[in-house]
Every structure is written in C-alpha cells, then in structure tokens.
Design an enzyme around this catalytic site. Structure first.
Site: not given
Ligand code: A3P
Length: 325
Positions: A77, A79-82, A135, A165, A292
């Site tokens: 949580k 910013g992995t996806t980003w 992770h 998150s 986010a």
């Molecule tokens: P929130 O729960 O605060 O909204 P991970 O990717 O490590 O699982 O983290 C998830 C968090 O990153 C979530 O935060 C999600 O909304 C946010 N997130 C997902 N995609 C994103 C993006 N492209 N840019 C910025 N934040 C992003």
C-alpha cells in the site's frame, strides 16, 4: 528440530515437507479486526500470511535472479501499482505508445510479475525483460538477487496513509464490513509491528541501509514526491532503469505521456481496473485503486493515535532522516 534451528537452515535448501513442518511451529497472530479471517505467522522476524508462506519459502529458495533483473520493492500500500505501471511504461515505450500499451487492457500487476505470487512466470529463464515486484523486506530477498547485485527501486509512503490504506484493502479483500473492523485494533497491530511483511520500520530501514551500502544500485522514491514532482521523478526512474529519455523525447512530451498514462485518474478509470470480477492473484483489480490522497489519515487518526505513531516513528526511524509523518 526446534523452531530456531529449523529457521537457521535458510541457506541449506529445505524440502516442501520440511518447510511445511517448520511453518507449523512458527508464532501465529490471528487478526481480530478482520474477524479472525486472516492469520499472520512470524518467520525470520517478519510477519507473513500463513496461507502462502510455505510456497513463498520454497520458491524463494528456487529463484535464480539474472544480473539484468530489476526489482520493484515496497511495503504493501505504498504505491506498488503506480510504480509497476510507470516502470512498465518507461521500459516498453519504444514498442507501445498511449494508444496501444498493454496497460490499457492489463492490470499493472499482470504486466509486472510478483516474486511472491507469479512463480511460474518468473522461473522461466527466457522471461521478458520487465521488472519483478516484491513486498519482501531486504533481508528476506532470495540470495541470488543480492549475489547478482541486481538493481532495486524502493517506493515508500507516509506511514499514516499506509496504515489507512492497508486497513481498507485488508477489509475489502476479506469482505469484512468496514463498520465491523476496528480501526483502533488495526492501528494497535501496526504499532506492535504485527502487519504483513512488517514491522514496517524494519522494512523501510532495511532498504535504506542497503541503499547506503550499495550506492547507485538502489533508488528510493517517495510516493508523495512522485505526486508533487512527477516529471523529475519519472526522469530519475527512467535513468536508473537504464532507459533514459532522450532530449527529443523530452521535447515531444513523452515523459508527460507516461505520467498521464500511469496517473491514478487514468488507470482507475480504465474498464480493466474498475470492472467487477476482473482479478489478479485472486483479488479484484479495482481494490488496488481507492483514493490516492495524501493525508487521508486525518479522517481516521485521533490525537492520541497521532501522538503514539509520531513517537514510534521518531524512536524507530528518527535517525534515518526520512520524513514519514
Ligand atoms: P489509498 O488506499 O490511499 O487510496 P499499492 O499499489 O502499493 O497496493 O498501494 C495502493 C495505494 O496506492 C492506494 O492508496 C491506491 O489508491 C494508490 N494508487 C493506486 N494506483 C495509483 C496511481 N496510479 N497513482 C497514485 N496512487 C495510486
């Protein structure tokens, strides 16, 4: 064998049945705020999901890194996806542009495999040249990653936003109604370090220490900085990955295209990432996109919680120089 002697066999390969036996002896924590639907267990001072641990240890032993592999590491949580989307867009930009990139139709977690889940994909010797995400804390990485001196990108985020998150994500994937899940209990578990891949402070300080010991091989990125200054940070990321933007690309606005393609607004609104039933690793894609927002923690933390967590951050990470409050 007792637990500690079993654990010290880390470098001597264990068979699946030995691992299974060893996992049974580990300290366990049944997560009460998730209605007992999850059990973490502590292996080598790190908390893992019991459900996946045997397979994770087995695959960790088998994994052979290539010197050219790059690892995208993060605490859940953060910013992995980003980061996955950005790294993938940067690396594949000569093959695809914003009109045909696989990111339009494939969740970032499927574009970039996970060390903990996509075992078959990452075991292939001729796997495509995309990064691998994990992770795992630095000290738990497969030995071949460190032996091959692979590059690592580590993304971290304001700890209070990470807690919120994690809380939402964990309740949603286990379908625990939010009104039944005590945020206070989740917070207490976090403060005690009893969280997946936690304690959090060990995770972040492990990568930070490694970045000082292996200069130039570990890039630290902060979620909030990436948000505030996406162009500069995406440039840094591309240089580090070995795919720097050319002056022509900069003039043509290619960095901006990558940033826009991978933005929360764009990714979270793609059909593939919002449609119910689309899953990765058994989890609905849409659950990886929530708000986010920086500072959402203000809607959850009491004054007492703020005081407690700030004190812990000072105690555990005060000497790192990282701003995590
Ligand atoms: P929130 O729960 O605060 O909204 P991970 O990717 O490590 O699982 O983290 C998830 C968090 O990153 C979530 O935060 C999600 O909304 C946010 N997130 C997902 N995609 C994103 C993006 N492209 N840019 C910025 N934040 C992003």
């Amino acid at each position: 064998m007792n637990q500690s002697s079993m654990e010290t066999t880390k470098t001597q390969l264990m068979s699946p049945s030995e691992i299974e036996e060893m996992v049974k002896t580990l300290p366990q924590h049944n997560v009460s705020w998730l209605n007992g639907l999850a059990t973490w267990c502590k292996y080598q001072d790190v908390w893992h999901n019991q459900e996946f641990l045997t397979k994770e240890i087995l695959e960790r032993q088998r994994f052979e890194a290539r010197t050219s592999d790059v690892f995208l590491c993060s605490y859940p949580k953060s910013g992995t996806t980003w980061l996955k989307a950005l790294a993938y867009a940067i690396i594949t930009r000569k093959m695809f542009d914003e009109s045909n990139t696989p990111l339009l139709t494939t969740m970032p977690h499927k574009c970039v495999p996970s060390l903990e889940r996509d075992f078959e994909q990452i075991r292939e010797t001729n796997r495509p040249n995309v990064p691998i995400a994990t992770h795992m804390p630095y000290k738990s990485l497969p030995e071949s990653i460190l032996a091959s001196n692979c590059k690592i990108v580590y993304i971290y985020r304001n700890l209070k936003d990470v807690i919120v998150s994690c809380y939402h994500f964990a309740t949603k994937i286990r379908k625990v109604p939010i009104e039944d899940a005590s945020f206070e209990e989740a917070f207490d578990d976090f403060c005690q370090g009893v969280t997946l891949y936690g304690p959090y402070w060990d995770h972040i300080s492990g990568y930070l220490k490694a970045s000082l010991e292996r200069p130039g091989m570990i890039l630290l990125l902060k979620y909030e900085h990436l948000k505030k200054e996406p162009i500069n940070n995406v440039k840094r990321l591309a240089e580090f990955l070995g795919y720097p933007f050319t002056p022509e690309e900069e003039k043509e606005g290619v960095i901006e295209s990558v940033v826009n393609m991978c933005s929360f607004e764009n990714l979270s609104n793609l059909e593939i990432n919002k449609k119910v039933g689309q899953r990765v690793h058994g989890i609905e894609n849409r659950l990886f996109f929530r708000k986010a927002e920086d500072g959402d923690w203000r809607n959850y933390f009491t004054d007492k919680m703020i005081e407690k967590i700030d004190k812990l951050i000072d105690e555990k990470l005060g000497d790192t120089g990282l701003v995590l409050k």
